[in-house]
Design an enzyme around this catalytic site. Structure first.
Site, PDB file in Angstrom:
ATOM      1  N   LYS A   1     -58.172  -8.598  40.374  1.00  0.00           N
ATOM      2  CA  LYS A   1     -58.824  -9.615  41.213  1.00  0.00           C
ATOM      3  C   LYS A   1     -60.211  -9.152  41.676  1.00  0.00           C
ATOM      4  CE  LYS A   1     -55.428  -9.665  44.188  1.00  0.00           C
ATOM      5  NZ  LYS A   1     -54.555  -8.646  43.574  1.00  0.00           N
TER       6      LYS A   1
ATOM      7  N   ARG B   1     -51.706 -14.714  51.083  1.00  0.00           N
ATOM      8  CA  ARG B   1     -50.626 -13.932  50.477  1.00  0.00           C
ATOM      9  C   ARG B   1     -49.251 -14.399  50.959  1.00  0.00           C
ATOM     10  NH1 ARG B   1     -53.823  -9.014  49.512  1.00  0.00           N
ATOM     11  NH2 ARG B   1     -52.666  -7.329  48.584  1.00  0.00           N
TER      12      ARG B   1
ATOM     13  N   ARG C   1     -57.135   3.888  39.312  1.00  0.00           N
ATOM     14  CA  ARG C   1     -58.147   3.137  40.078  1.00  0.00           C
ATOM     15  C   ARG C   1     -58.945   4.061  40.989  1.00  0.00           C
ATOM     16  NH1 ARG C   1     -56.885  -2.351  43.125  1.00  0.00           N
ATOM     17  NH2 ARG C   1     -55.057  -1.270  43.936  1.00  0.00           N
TER      18      ARG C   1
ATOM     19  N   ARG D   1     -57.436   5.167  46.683  1.00  0.00           N
ATOM     20  CA  ARG D   1     -56.864   4.568  47.886  1.00  0.00           C
ATOM     21  C   ARG D   1     -55.547   5.245  48.266  1.00  0.00           C
ATOM     22  NH1 ARG D   1     -57.002  -1.880  46.887  1.00  0.00           N
ATOM     23  NH2 ARG D   1     -55.004  -1.678  47.960  1.00  0.00           N
TER      24      ARG D   1
ATOM     25  N   ARG E   1     -45.443  -2.440  47.263  1.00  0.00           N
ATOM     26  CA  ARG E   1     -46.407  -3.551  47.249  1.00  0.00           C
ATOM     27  C   ARG E   1     -46.024  -4.591  46.197  1.00  0.00           C
ATOM     28  NH1 ARG E   1     -51.559  -0.233  46.351  1.00  0.00           N
ATOM     29  NH2 ARG E   1     -52.595  -2.230  46.108  1.00  0.00           N
TER      30      ARG E   1
END
Ligand code: ADP
Ligand code: AMP
Ligand code: ZN
Length: 225
Positions: A18, A93, A132, A165, A176
């Site tokens: 996203k 969400r 990431r 992160r 998650r």
């Protein structure tokens, strides 16, 4: 060509791409990127009361409660740069967040132009998350293998330091994904029912995903792409 503000939503599981796609689409559409996760991380960095509250949920891979999240995003959407619309990433969400957004946009005489649902299989998400890296300065998302910066550890845009992160560790990611399935996935049916949902295959190279998103926007009421 209509001058109506364009509010576009990106929905997809964690690490579906996203943020990566939002950076590209915002340039094309000339609207700001409003990412609730980035807003929370900014608050956390500045150690605001909201940030410290949100951080406890983020660390566990849980959603921040609706009453905190909705107020923060609506305040962001009230700022002048969102007069032309916004690309929402990571919000809504929950169904309650989606209903609040519908209500606030309707009060302002606006509506959602398109909801773009980026679909990616779970095993691909895990691989994406583990590589990431995020820029401390601008939040740009990189991947050590799939989307590396020109110089390792350094943002191409502003030279900012890239970091991993805290919530990208494997056990938090699994949580998650579970939270996504339980609380966010129902939004797909919610927006499909409204006739504004487009499904995008997110399991392809970044440029191919952008091309599919652009085609979906062109087919929606969001024609300026
Ligand atoms: P989200 O904002 O949905 O959490 P990101 O845009 O941060 O996801 O992307 C997650 C990770 O996957 C990042 O490391 C990013 O560079 C990488 N990525 C994004 N899109 C693709 C793609 N189409 N193919 C391979 N890797 C991708
Ligand atoms: P993201 O950057 O979108 O992956 O979000 C990181 C974390 O911020 C999530 O795991 C949640 O804890 C929190 N968060 C972001 N957006 C929302 C939202 N719309 N509702 C609740 N929590 C959110
Ligand atoms: Zn940067």
């Amino acid at each position: 060509m209509s001058n109506e503000p364009r509010f576009v939503i990106l929905i997809g599981p964690p690490a579906s791409g996203k943020g990566t796609q939002a950076a590209r689409l915002c340039q094309l559409l000339n609207i700001p990127h409003v990412a609730s996760g980035d807003l929370f991380r900014e608050h956390l960095k500045n150690k605001t009361e909201l940030g410290l509250k949100a951080g406890a949920y983020m660390e566990r891979g849980e959603l921040v409660p609706d009453e905190i999240t909705i107020g923060m995003v609506m305040e962001r959407l009230s700022r002048p740069d969102c007069a032309a619309g916004a690309l929402l990433d990571g919000f809504p969400r929950t169904i309650a967040q989606a209903e609040a957004l519908d209500r606030v946009l309707a009060e302002r005489g606006h509506r959602i132009a398109a909801v773009l649902y980026i679909k990616v299989p779970d095993q691909v998400l895990i691989e994406r998350v583990s590589g990431r890296r995020i820029c401390r300065t601008c939040g740009e998302s990189y991947h050590i293998k799939f989307n590396p910066p020109q110089v390792p550890g350094v943002c191409d845009r502003d030279g900012g330091e890239l970091y991993q992160r805290d919530d990208d560790k494997e056990e938090t990611v699994r949580k998650r994904l579970q939270v996504y399935r339980e609380q966010t996935d129902p939004l797909v049916a919610y927006y499909r029912q409204q006739g504004i949902l487009a499904e995008i295959n997110g399991d392809q190279p970044i440029d191919a995903v952008t091309a599919e998103l652009r085609a979906a926007l062109a087919a929606s009421s969001c024609t300026r792409v």
